[in-house]
Design an enzyme around this catalytic site. Structure first.
Site, PDB file in Angstrom:
ATOM      1  N   ASP A  50       0.839  -1.202   0.000  1.00  0.00           N
ATOM      2  CA  ASP A  50       0.000   0.000   0.000  1.00  0.00           C
ATOM      3  C   ASP A  50       0.873   1.252   0.000  1.00  0.00           C
ATOM      4  OD1 ASP A  50      -2.382  -1.418   0.078  1.00  0.00           O
ATOM      5  OD2 ASP A  50      -2.433  -1.485   2.260  1.00  0.00           O
ATOM      6  N   TYR A  78       5.905  -8.700   8.361  1.00  0.00           N
ATOM      7  CA  TYR A  78       5.686  -7.267   8.505  1.00  0.00           C
ATOM      8  C   TYR A  78       5.913  -6.826   9.946  1.00  0.00           C
ATOM      9  CZ  TYR A  78       2.997  -7.812   4.144  1.00  0.00           C
ATOM     10  OH  TYR A  78       2.602  -8.108   2.866  1.00  0.00           O
ATOM     11  N   ASP A  92      -6.341   2.336   7.416  1.00  0.00           N
ATOM     12  CA  ASP A  92      -4.992   2.858   7.625  1.00  0.00           C
ATOM     13  C   ASP A  92      -5.045   4.372   7.789  1.00  0.00           C
ATOM     14  OD1 ASP A  92      -5.195   3.990   5.036  1.00  0.00           O
ATOM     15  OD2 ASP A  92      -4.338   2.209   4.109  1.00  0.00           O
ATOM     16  N   ARG A 183      -4.013  -4.681   7.198  1.00  0.00           N
ATOM     17  CA  ARG A 183      -4.999  -3.664   7.606  1.00  0.00           C
ATOM     18  C   ARG A 183      -6.220  -4.318   8.244  1.00  0.00           C
ATOM     19  NH1 ARG A 183      -7.069  -0.958   2.841  1.00  0.00           N
ATOM     20  NH2 ARG A 183      -5.992  -2.487   1.572  1.00  0.00           N
TER      21      ARG A 183
END
Length: 307
Positions: A50, A78, A92, A183
């Site tokens: 993203d 991540y 987000d 997310r």
């Protein structure tokens, strides 16, 4: 009179760039910039990040693009910061806050909730995603104020570790299967804690066998006097597969697409059947499937003949 300017000739560039994608760039924007710096003819990335996310974005050039699918299928790791108490429409920092709640959670509650999200879980893909419905990405519907039904998808959270909690920020490390939306994971953790949440930061640190070792920024790439020297070889994408080394005659037959019976050949073979990377000396020829009776079946081949 309109002048026809000669089209710029791009170079045949082969290799892999481990890019540290900056905030604010789409994966495609980053790819286009790197491709321009390297003057590369053919390039592709290995799964989007993203725009608000940073970190490891492996970019494949030339012959490396033949193997990019492996990284699309690979597990990823991540580091993320979850902002508890605020829900946004995108999940987000790029979205609008649509709900705010007080945060009253303990470490014990956090550990209990995180345990529920380890292993196989079901996720409903977000409306703000590139998944397509009737040929149009979901985010286009979302921007038009339209919400569509989405089927839950099964993913696997291999690792979910708490790094720190300083209210309202929850720092986590996640290793997950392909198709996982961090997310959505952050939002779902917030809902399970009763306060809602969105991602404040997201950084990818591993894709399959590739890590942040050797990762470069766009600034470093652009400033380097010989940027092509910064590329990792094509077989950096295949490091997790065992190697099979052929002699010149077998390599010639392999590159012609022939299946090879290696049982009586003087070729050292791995103990397990499955996918392998194939070489002539130090030169990568491609990938193959090693099957029963030591049969080597070519899979994806590098476009050159052995010297």
């Amino acid at each position: 009179m309109k002048q026809n300017h000669p089209k710029k000739v791009r170079d045949l560039v082969d290799g892999v760039l481990l890019l540290d994608k900056p905030v604010g760039f789409s994966s495609n924007d980053a790819l286009i910039k790197a491709k321009r710096v390297l003057n590369a003819k053919k390039a592709g990335h290995t799964g989007t990040l993203d725009p608000f996310a940073t970190g490891l974005l492996p970019l494949c050039f030339g012959e490396a693009t033949k193997f990019s699918q492996d990284l699309l299928e690979a597990d990823k790791t991540y580091e993320t910061t979850v902002h508890l108490g605020q829900t946004t429409d995108t999940g987000d920092t790029e979205g609008e806050v649509i709900d705010s709640r007080d945060v009253h959670v303990t470490l014990e509650q956090i550990h209990a909730v995180l345990e529920k999200f380890r292993g196989p879980i079901a996720q409903v893909p977000p409306m703000y995603s590139a998944l397509k419905r009737d040929g149009k990405p979901l985010y286009e519907y979302a921007r038009a104020g339209i919400t569509l039904e989405r089927e839950a998808r099964n993913v696997v959270i291999h690792k979910l570790e708490l790094v720190s909690y300083e209210a309202p920020f929850l720092k986590l490390v996640v290793t997950c299967s392909k198709g996982t939306y961090i997310r959505v994971l952050g939002q779902d953790i917030g809902e399970a804690l009763g306060c809602g949440a969105h991602l404040n930061a997201l950084r990818r640190t591993q894709v399959g066998p590739l890590t942040t070792d050797g990762m470069l920024t766009l600034e470093q790439l652009t400033a380097h006097a010989a940027p092509l020297s910064l590329l990792a070889p094509v077989d950096a994408l295949l490091a997790s597969f065992p190697a099979v080394r052929l002699n010149a005659e077998l390599a010639k037959r392999f590159l012609n697409g022939q299946r090879l019976a290696l049982g009586k050949e003087a070729v050292e073979l791995p103990a397990e059947q499955g996918r392998v990377r194939v070489y002539l000396d130090a030169k990568l020829l491609g990938t193959a499937i090693l099957g029963e009776y030591s049969i080597l079946a070519p899979e994806r081949l590098i476009a050159f003949a052995p010297e």
